[in-house]
Design a protein around this motif. Structure first.
Motif, PDB file in Angstrom:
ATOM      1  N   ARG A  38       0.828  -1.216   0.000  1.00  0.00           N
ATOM      2  CA  ARG A  38       0.000   0.000   0.000  1.00  0.00           C
ATOM      3  C   ARG A  38       0.854   1.255   0.000  1.00  0.00           C
ATOM      4  N   ILE A  42       0.350   4.357  -3.767  1.00  0.00           N
ATOM      5  CA  ILE A  42      -0.748   5.262  -3.422  1.00  0.00           C
ATOM      6  C   ILE A  42      -1.187   5.994  -4.684  1.00  0.00           C
ATOM      7  N   SER A  71       3.451   7.391  -6.598  1.00  0.00           N
ATOM      8  CA  SER A  71       2.202   8.151  -6.694  1.00  0.00           C
ATOM      9  C   SER A  71       2.030   8.803  -8.054  1.00  0.00           C
ATOM     10  N   CYS A  81      -9.085   5.784  -6.210  1.00  0.00           N
ATOM     11  CA  CYS A  81      -8.029   6.497  -5.491  1.00  0.00           C
ATOM     12  C   CYS A  81      -7.947   6.095  -4.037  1.00  0.00           C
ATOM     13  N   ASP A  82      -6.744   6.264  -3.483  1.00  0.00           N
ATOM     14  CA  ASP A  82      -6.484   6.015  -2.067  1.00  0.00           C
ATOM     15  C   ASP A  82      -6.341   7.311  -1.293  1.00  0.00           C
ATOM     16  N   GLU A 107     -12.557   2.296   0.867  1.00  0.00           N
ATOM     17  CA  GLU A 107     -11.658   2.128   2.010  1.00  0.00           C
ATOM     18  C   GLU A 107     -10.507   1.222   1.598  1.00  0.00           C
ATOM     19  N   ARG A 109      -8.872   4.857   2.769  1.00  0.00           N
ATOM     20  CA  ARG A 109      -8.682   6.149   2.109  1.00  0.00           C
ATOM     21  C   ARG A 109      -8.022   7.102   3.091  1.00  0.00           C
ATOM     22  N   TRP A 110      -7.217   7.988   2.532  1.00  0.00           N
ATOM     23  CA  TRP A 110      -6.501   8.964   3.343  1.00  0.00           C
ATOM     24  C   TRP A 110      -6.711  10.338   2.732  1.00  0.00           C
ATOM     25  N   VAL A 164       0.420   4.985   6.155  1.00  0.00           N
ATOM     26  CA  VAL A 164      -0.138   3.827   5.464  1.00  0.00           C
ATOM     27  C   VAL A 164       0.644   2.563   5.815  1.00  0.00           C
TER      28      VAL A 164
END
Length: 187
Positions: A38, A42, A71, A81-82, A107, A109-110, A164
């Motif tokens: 993860r 991202i 990214s 998207c995360d 989910e 998600r940030w 993360v």
């Protein structure tokens, strides 16, 4: 005549999860492997409204190259998207749209608030400007600056990666997380 195979057992690789390593194998926990995967993949969703968006474009360009941190795949679909990166002034009329975009993300998600306007309303202390996006959605990382330099945005991405990587797989099902979302009216 064959040459003997030599293994380099003294070199340590950065970012490898802790575990037991031997010649040709590695044993670690599933949670650490998922955190590593993860962390290095991202997918950000840029939600840019003003000058902080221009600084983000510079961050994504070749000189600063956000692709070094996994990214590079910008997506403008919240379902893929995360990381929601909110940059710039957010008006109160835009608050429900921002919340809807957040809710459409899967989910886990940030959220990263980039710049003074997204973090606290900036210099716009008026009736129409939202005084920080944390009034409508929970924020994980704040990036200061007006506008922040690309180095600060990269530092924010590194903070998100650290978060993360260290996050438990069960955190999203915890009572504290559900209580946090409940405080924003999200179920």
């Amino acid at each position: 005549m064959s040459r003997p195979v030599q293994f380099n057992n003294t070199q340590k690789f950065a970012g490898i999860p802790e575990g037991y390593m031997g010649e040709g194998f590695m044993a670690t926990s599933f949670e650490k492997v998922v955190g590593l995967a993860r962390k290095n993949s991202i997918w950000p969703l840029p939600f840019a409204t003003s000058c902080c968006g221009i600084e983000f474009m510079a961050t994504a360009a070749s000189h600063y190259d956000i692709a070094r941190f996994g990214s590079e795949r910008m997506s403008f679909s919240p379902r893929q998207c995360d990381l929601l990166m909110v940059m710039g002034t957010i008006s109160k009329k835009m608050g429900p749209i921002l919340r809807q975009v957040y809710l459409q993300m899967a989910e886990p998600r940030w959220v990263m608030a980039v710049g003074a306007c997204a973090s606290s309303g900036g210099v716009f202390d008026t009736y129409s400007v939202l005084q920080g996006i944390d009034q409508v959605i929970p924020v994980d990382v704040y990036v200061p600056g007006c506008p922040p330099r690309p180095e600060a945005i990269i530092d924010g991405v590194l903070k998100i990666q650290e978060l993360v990587h260290n996050e438990s797989l069960r955190r999203r099902q915890s009572d504290q997380y559900k209580e946090l979302l409940g405080s924003y009216g999200i179920q």
